[in-house]
Write a protein that holds these residues in place. Structure first.
Motif, PDB file in Angstrom:
ATOM      1  N   ALA A   8       0.764  -1.294  -0.059  1.00 38.54           N
ATOM      2  CA  ALA A   8      -0.028  -0.065   0.141  1.00 38.54           C
ATOM      3  C   ALA A   8       0.967   1.172   0.041  1.00 38.54           C
ATOM      4  O   ALA A   8       0.282   2.398  -0.549  1.00 38.54           O
ATOM      5  N   ARG A   9       2.052   1.216   0.660  1.00 34.55           N
ATOM      6  CA  ARG A   9       2.948   2.542   0.634  1.00 34.55           C
ATOM      7  C   ARG A   9       3.367   2.655  -0.790  1.00 34.55           C
ATOM      8  O   ARG A   9       3.475   3.721  -1.248  1.00 34.55           O
ATOM      9  N   PHE A  10       3.768   1.526  -1.367  1.00 33.73           N
ATOM     10  CA  PHE A  10       4.189   1.620  -2.803  1.00 33.73           C
ATOM     11  C   PHE A  10       3.197   2.336  -3.787  1.00 33.73           C
ATOM     12  O   PHE A  10       3.518   3.202  -4.625  1.00 33.73           O
ATOM     13  N   VAL A  11       1.858   1.832  -3.700  1.00 35.51           N
ATOM     14  CA  VAL A  11       0.835   2.445  -4.078  1.00 35.51           C
ATOM     15  C   VAL A  11       0.596   3.727  -4.186  1.00 35.51           C
ATOM     16  O   VAL A  11       0.419   4.900  -4.931  1.00 35.51           O
ATOM     17  N   GLY A  12       0.425   4.206  -2.696  1.00 38.60           N
ATOM     18  CA  GLY A  12      -0.017   5.307  -2.314  1.00 38.60           C
ATOM     19  C   GLY A  12       1.254   6.430  -2.773  1.00 38.60           C
ATOM     20  O   GLY A  12       0.741   7.769  -3.056  1.00 38.60           O
TER      21      GLY A  12
END
Length: 466
Positions: A8-12
């Motif tokens: 999710a950090r990568f996506v965000g």
């Protein structure tokens, strides 16, 4: 951090600026290609049935249906994904143990993006995220050999893309991905044996549920935070162990996806090029074929050549035809091409192609298998009744990694598929918006797609444009 929180950090944190110029160009080509394939399926029988169901169900009209109308985002995701998937003419990604179609994510990302009035740059970034998640999970966590379908990894990808398009924060992105990934473990029987409509609707289902998972997460609904590494989680129950450090990922994997030249299952593309080459050789005549012998890599044999996923000589429907290498070789040797026109019901069951496919022998080769997926090798021999043998060996095709599609070729394919439904002005408008999509709005694109007629013009009613 759990692994889904790392994802999710990568996506965000993903931004349009993270894409190289080449990756951005190839992503736009994938958008144009996918929209052309979707428009080309507008009058297909299953599509009409789905549109009728959506009309009966109604839904808050915040996302556009290609061909007009609007509904809720998750239902638009299903419909538009069904359109882009039906012809089986979309892009693909080849990993050693898995094959998927990252453009399947476009319907969900487009619906989510439109529903929040996202910019074209936001849409493209979210789609690039979906491509990266889908392809990298297929690299590191293939599930086909364990009996699961490639839509299983796709559930994580579509939720990530939809959540990004909806502008969710990292915590909600993680919940969306966890919900979708937990709830969408799909069986490979989707693509084995005698094939049904579900072959083309399995990913639209994931598009719908992944988009709905993102909408739920946006309202505060939580999902299993240890979906990957937890007790009875994805690794424990589905994929087996793997490592994927999302902090080291980029948005470049779209450059490793490939676009279909022939309207056929991806692993057939080089073999069908070989068939076209033989058909063009001096002295060849399809009326005198005694036997067709193809040597190819093991994945092609297993999935479409009569190997472990079932005999491919009982062909009655489009779903069976586009996953039967014997049928596809036969029709290309007879017709010289494989386009949507060849999938007319009467052509599928015609005596000439049904008879010729029984003379096809397909053999897997360890040597050729070792060259896949970096290459797509196919050695084809066609023997005539008088003993004359014609040969062709192909290692790739136009649209593969080593010969990627450029904008002009993508536009030609788009025009060929969309022209039965659209005039030149509308095709120019749609292609022009896609070309500049990082500087346009998502709603400009969907407004143009809404004006595409749902039926062919009279000049193309017989499929002559193909």
């Amino acid at each position: 951090m759990t692994e889904v929180q790392d994802l999710a950090r990568f996506v965000g944190r993903a931004r349009i600026e993270d894409l190289s110029a080449e990756a951005l160009e190839q992503l736009k080509i994938r958008v144009l290609d996918t929209l052309g394939v979707a428009i080309g399926a507008l009058d297909a029988e299953p599509i009409a049935a789905i549109r009728g169901l959506l009309a009966d169900l109604d839904g808050t009209p915040t996302a556009t249906l290609i061909g007009g109308g609007a509904t809720s985002p998750e239902r638009a995701a299903f419909f538009n994904s069904a359109l882009s998937r039906y012809l089986d003419f979309m892009d693909s990604y080849l990993a050693p143990g898995e094959t998927n179609h990252p453009s399947d994510n476009l319907g969900a990302v487009l619906a989510a993006a439109e529903s929040v009035d996202a910019t074209g740059a936001e849409f493209l970034t979210a789609l690039a995220v979906a491509y990266q998640v889908h392809t990298r999970l297929s690299d590191e966590a293939p599930v086909r050999a364990r009996g699961f379908d490639h839509t299983t990894q796709g559930a994580f990808a579509v939720a990530a893309g939809a959540a990004k398009a909806l502008r969710l924060p990292e915590k909600q992105i993680a919940n969306a991905v966890a919900i979708a990934g937990t709830a969408n473990v799909a069986l490979r029987v989707t693509r084995t044996g005698n094939l049904s409509h579900w072959k083309g609707l399995a990913y639209p289902h994931v598009s719908q549920t992944g988009t709905f998972a993102a909408l739920l997460a946006g309202r505060g609904i939580t999902g299993p935070e240890a979906v990957f590494e937890g007790n009875k989680g994805f690794k424990d129950s589905v994929s087996g162990p793997f490592e994927l450090d999302w902090s080291q990922e980029d948005l470049e994997r779209v450059r490793r996806t490939i676009v279909k030249k022939h309207n056929a299952e991806i692993h057939s593309q080089s073999a069908l090029d070989a068939a076209q080459d033989i058909r063009a050789q001096d002295g060849f005549t399809s009326r005198a074929i005694a036997q067709i012998r193809l040597t190819t890599f093991d994945v092609a044999h297993s999935i479409i050549g009569g190997g472990e996923e079932g005999d491919k000589r009982l062909v009655r429907t489009k779903e069976e035809a586009d996953h039967s290498l014997p049928w596809m070789l036969a029709v290309v040797l007879l017709d010289g091409r494989l386009t949507p026109e060849q999938y007319a019901p009467e052509r599928i069951v015609a005596a000439d192609v049904q008879g010729l496919m029984t003379r096809v022998v397909i053999t897997p080769s360890d040597e050729l298998s070792a060259r896949f997926p970096a290459h797509m090798p196919a050695d084809l021999e066609v023997e005539l009744a008088d003993g004359t043998v014609f040969r062709s060996s192909q290692d790739s095709y136009h649209g593969f990694h080593d010969d990627p599609l450029d904008w002009e070729a993508a536009r030609a394919k788009f025009d060929a598929l969309a022209s039965p439904f659209t005039d030149a002005a509308l095709r120019d408008e749609i292609a022009g918006i896609v070309r500049e999509l990082d500087r346009r709005s998502t709603r400009e694109l969907t407004a143009a797609l809404a004006r595409v007629p749902r039926t062919r013009s009279s000049a193309h009613s017989a499929g002559g444009a193909h």
